[in-house]
Design an enzyme around this catalytic site. Structure first.
Site, PDB file in Angstrom:
ATOM      1  N   ASP A  52       0.814  -1.206   0.000  1.00  0.00           N
ATOM      2  CA  ASP A  52       0.000   0.000   0.000  1.00  0.00           C
ATOM      3  C   ASP A  52       0.851   1.262   0.000  1.00  0.00           C
ATOM      4  O   ASP A  52       0.466   2.283  -0.580  1.00  0.00           O
ATOM      5  CB  ASP A  52      -0.930   0.001   1.212  1.00  0.00           C
ATOM      6  CG  ASP A  52      -2.069  -1.005   1.054  1.00  0.00           C
ATOM      7  OD1 ASP A  52      -2.311  -1.463  -0.081  1.00  0.00           O
ATOM      8  OD2 ASP A  52      -2.707  -1.335   2.070  1.00  0.00           O
ATOM      9  N   GLY A  53       2.005   1.213   0.651  1.00  0.00           N
ATOM     10  CA  GLY A  53       2.901   2.367   0.646  1.00  0.00           C
ATOM     11  C   GLY A  53       3.354   2.718  -0.757  1.00  0.00           C
ATOM     12  O   GLY A  53       3.452   3.894  -1.125  1.00  0.00           O
ATOM     13  N   ASP A 152      -3.806  12.412  22.362  1.00  0.00           N
ATOM     14  CA  ASP A 152      -2.532  12.222  21.671  1.00  0.00           C
ATOM     15  C   ASP A 152      -2.578  12.839  20.285  1.00  0.00           C
ATOM     16  O   ASP A 152      -1.554  13.200  19.709  1.00  0.00           O
ATOM     17  CB  ASP A 152      -2.200  10.734  21.550  1.00  0.00           C
ATOM     18  CG  ASP A 152      -1.623  10.154  22.830  1.00  0.00           C
ATOM     19  OD1 ASP A 152      -1.407  10.922  23.785  1.00  0.00           O
ATOM     20  OD2 ASP A 152      -1.407   8.929  22.874  1.00  0.00           O
ATOM     21  N   ALA A 160     -11.088   5.968   1.343  1.00  0.00           N
ATOM     22  CA  ALA A 160     -10.090   4.940   1.044  1.00  0.00           C
ATOM     23  C   ALA A 160      -9.119   4.761   2.194  1.00  0.00           C
ATOM     24  O   ALA A 160      -8.641   3.656   2.462  1.00  0.00           O
ATOM     25  CB  ALA A 160      -9.325   5.303  -0.230  1.00  0.00           C
ATOM     26  N   THR A 163      -9.648   2.627   6.265  1.00  0.00           N
ATOM     27  CA  THR A 163      -9.241   1.299   6.723  1.00  0.00           C
ATOM     28  C   THR A 163      -7.784   1.289   7.198  1.00  0.00           C
ATOM     29  O   THR A 163      -7.282   0.233   7.567  1.00  0.00           O
ATOM     30  CB  THR A 163      -9.405   0.268   5.593  1.00  0.00           C
ATOM     31  OG1 THR A 163      -8.605   0.674   4.478  1.00  0.00           O
ATOM     32  CG2 THR A 163     -10.850   0.152   5.166  1.00  0.00           C
ATOM     33  N   TYR A 165      -4.882   4.124   9.208  1.00  0.00           N
ATOM     34  CA  TYR A 165      -4.660   4.677  10.550  1.00  0.00           C
ATOM     35  C   TYR A 165      -5.990   4.944  11.247  1.00  0.00           C
ATOM     36  O   TYR A 165      -6.145   4.709  12.447  1.00  0.00           O
ATOM     37  CB  TYR A 165      -3.842   5.961  10.424  1.00  0.00           C
ATOM     38  CG  TYR A 165      -3.265   6.512  11.703  1.00  0.00           C
ATOM     39  CD1 TYR A 165      -3.361   5.833  12.917  1.00  0.00           C
ATOM     40  CD2 TYR A 165      -2.596   7.731  11.702  1.00  0.00           C
ATOM     41  CE1 TYR A 165      -2.821   6.339  14.075  1.00  0.00           C
ATOM     42  CE2 TYR A 165      -2.050   8.257  12.853  1.00  0.00           C
ATOM     43  CZ  TYR A 165      -2.162   7.568  14.048  1.00  0.00           C
ATOM     44  OH  TYR A 165      -1.621   8.084  15.188  1.00  0.00           O
ATOM     45  N   ASN A 166      -6.970   5.423  10.508  1.00  0.00           N
ATOM     46  CA  ASN A 166      -8.279   5.695  11.086  1.00  0.00           C
ATOM     47  C   ASN A 166      -8.875   4.466  11.757  1.00  0.00           C
ATOM     48  O   ASN A 166      -9.396   4.543  12.880  1.00  0.00           O
ATOM     49  CB  ASN A 166      -9.221   6.202   9.985  1.00  0.00           C
ATOM     50  CG  ASN A 166     -10.653   6.333  10.449  1.00  0.00           C
ATOM     51  OD1 ASN A 166     -11.002   7.231  11.201  1.00  0.00           O
ATOM     52  ND2 ASN A 166     -11.510   5.430   9.984  1.00  0.00           N
ATOM     53  N   LEU A 167      -8.796   3.320  11.099  1.00  0.00           N
ATOM     54  CA  LEU A 167      -9.337   2.089  11.680  1.00  0.00           C
ATOM     55  C   LEU A 167      -8.537   1.670  12.900  1.00  0.00           C
ATOM     56  O   LEU A 167      -9.105   1.211  13.901  1.00  0.00           O
ATOM     57  CB  LEU A 167      -9.347   0.977  10.629  1.00  0.00           C
ATOM     58  CG  LEU A 167      -9.907  -0.379  11.070  1.00  0.00           C
ATOM     59  CD1 LEU A 167     -11.343  -0.251  11.543  1.00  0.00           C
ATOM     60  CD2 LEU A 167      -9.810  -1.390   9.937  1.00  0.00           C
ATOM     61  N   SER A 168      -7.224   1.834  12.845  1.00  0.00           N
ATOM     62  CA  SER A 168      -6.381   1.493  13.998  1.00  0.00           C
ATOM     63  C   SER A 168      -6.714   2.359  15.207  1.00  0.00           C
ATOM     64  O   SER A 168      -6.544   1.929  16.351  1.00  0.00           O
ATOM     65  CB  SER A 168      -4.903   1.657  13.637  1.00  0.00           C
ATOM     66  OG  SER A 168      -4.540   0.753  12.609  1.00  0.00           O
TER      67      SER A 168
END
Length: 263
Positions: A52-53, A152, A160, A163, A165-168
């Site tokens: 993905d990166g 924090d 898109a 799923t 950082y938002n999901l984490s």
């Protein structure tokens, strides 16, 4: 991408980009030997090889050109990638489904008065720079919605990127086409029970940093980091379009839905 495209439309018109990993570079060498390699400005499609990166780096490299990008997974997660297969690549490109995305535009003002702008395909995040929690005021379309978030950090995500950082950070997954942007706190201390919000895609979000000298905050738009910000404005940039290609049986909308049932 026109629905009438055929495998012949891609013959000799594919550009290959790879991440720096040994596996991705070896895959690129094999594919170039088999299909040739076209300069980016002449390509009908770009095949990104990696994880993905690599897809994000490729899309940032192509910002403003809107050349369709078809990813093949040579990395680990590969949420934005298709399965890696070397055979029948022009046929796969011709059959692929297109997903159009719009990035977020960040405008950050630093303590020294400098203004920095950047685009984010995944998310714009604000993060504390020291051991002390950040204090952030949140305004939506110019109206104060949260006078003080002690945390924090906090982020705004694209569908898109919902799923990632938002999901984490326990934010909601947003289907493509929902015209919503998740606003998600990162380790909120107060208000402790605030879990974030779903905003209309045309909302303009502003973050004002409170006690910035004592509690410095950095703003990050994908790969662009701006330190010691005092105000950060985020909005979806509908003037910039990104096109990702997916195999018909594994499109991005299907992946986003499936991810919500993953346990």
């Amino acid at each position: 991408m026109p629905v009438t495209q055929t495998p012949e439309d891609f013959a000799g018109r594919i550009a290959f980009l790879a991440s720096a990993t040994e596996a991705a570079c070896a895959a690129r060498a094999r594919l170039v030997a088999r299909y040739g390699d076209t300069p980016l400005e002449q390509a009908a499609a770009i095949v990104a090889l990696g994880g993905d990166g690599c897809m994000l780096e490729t899309q940032h490299r192509l910002l403003g050109r809107n050349i369709p990008v078809y990813g093949m997974n040579c990395g680990s997660v590969g949420f934005l990638m298709n399965d890696y297969r070397e055979e029948a690549l022009p046929e796969r490109l011709a059959d692929a489904q297109a997903a159009m995305l719009h990035p977020l535009r960040m405008r950050a003002i630093t303590a020294g008065g400098a203004v920095r702008e950047a685009l984010a395909i995944n998310e714009v995040s604000l993060l504390r720079e020291t051991r002390q929690a950040a204090k952030i005021r949140i305004l939506i379309d110019g109206k104060e919605r949260l006078s003080e978030l002690i945390c924090d950090g906090v982020l705004v995500s694209t569908p898109a990127g919902s799923t990632a950082y938002n999901l984490s950070a326990h934010g909601p997954i947003v289907p493509l086409g929902a015209n919503l942007l998740p606003l998600t706190p990162i380790s909120a201390f107060r208000p402790r029970r605030w879990r974030g919000a779903l905003l209309p895609a045309d909302a303009e979000v502003a973050f004002e940093i409170l006690e910035g000298e004592k509690r410095p905050v950095a703003a990050v738009a994908d790969y662009t980091e701006v330190r010691e910000v005092r105000r950060v404005e985020v909005r979806e940039d509908r003037g910039v379009a990104l096109t990702l290609l997916f195999d018909p049986d594994h499109g991005l909308s299907e992946r986003i839905i499936a991810e919500q049932f993953t346990v």
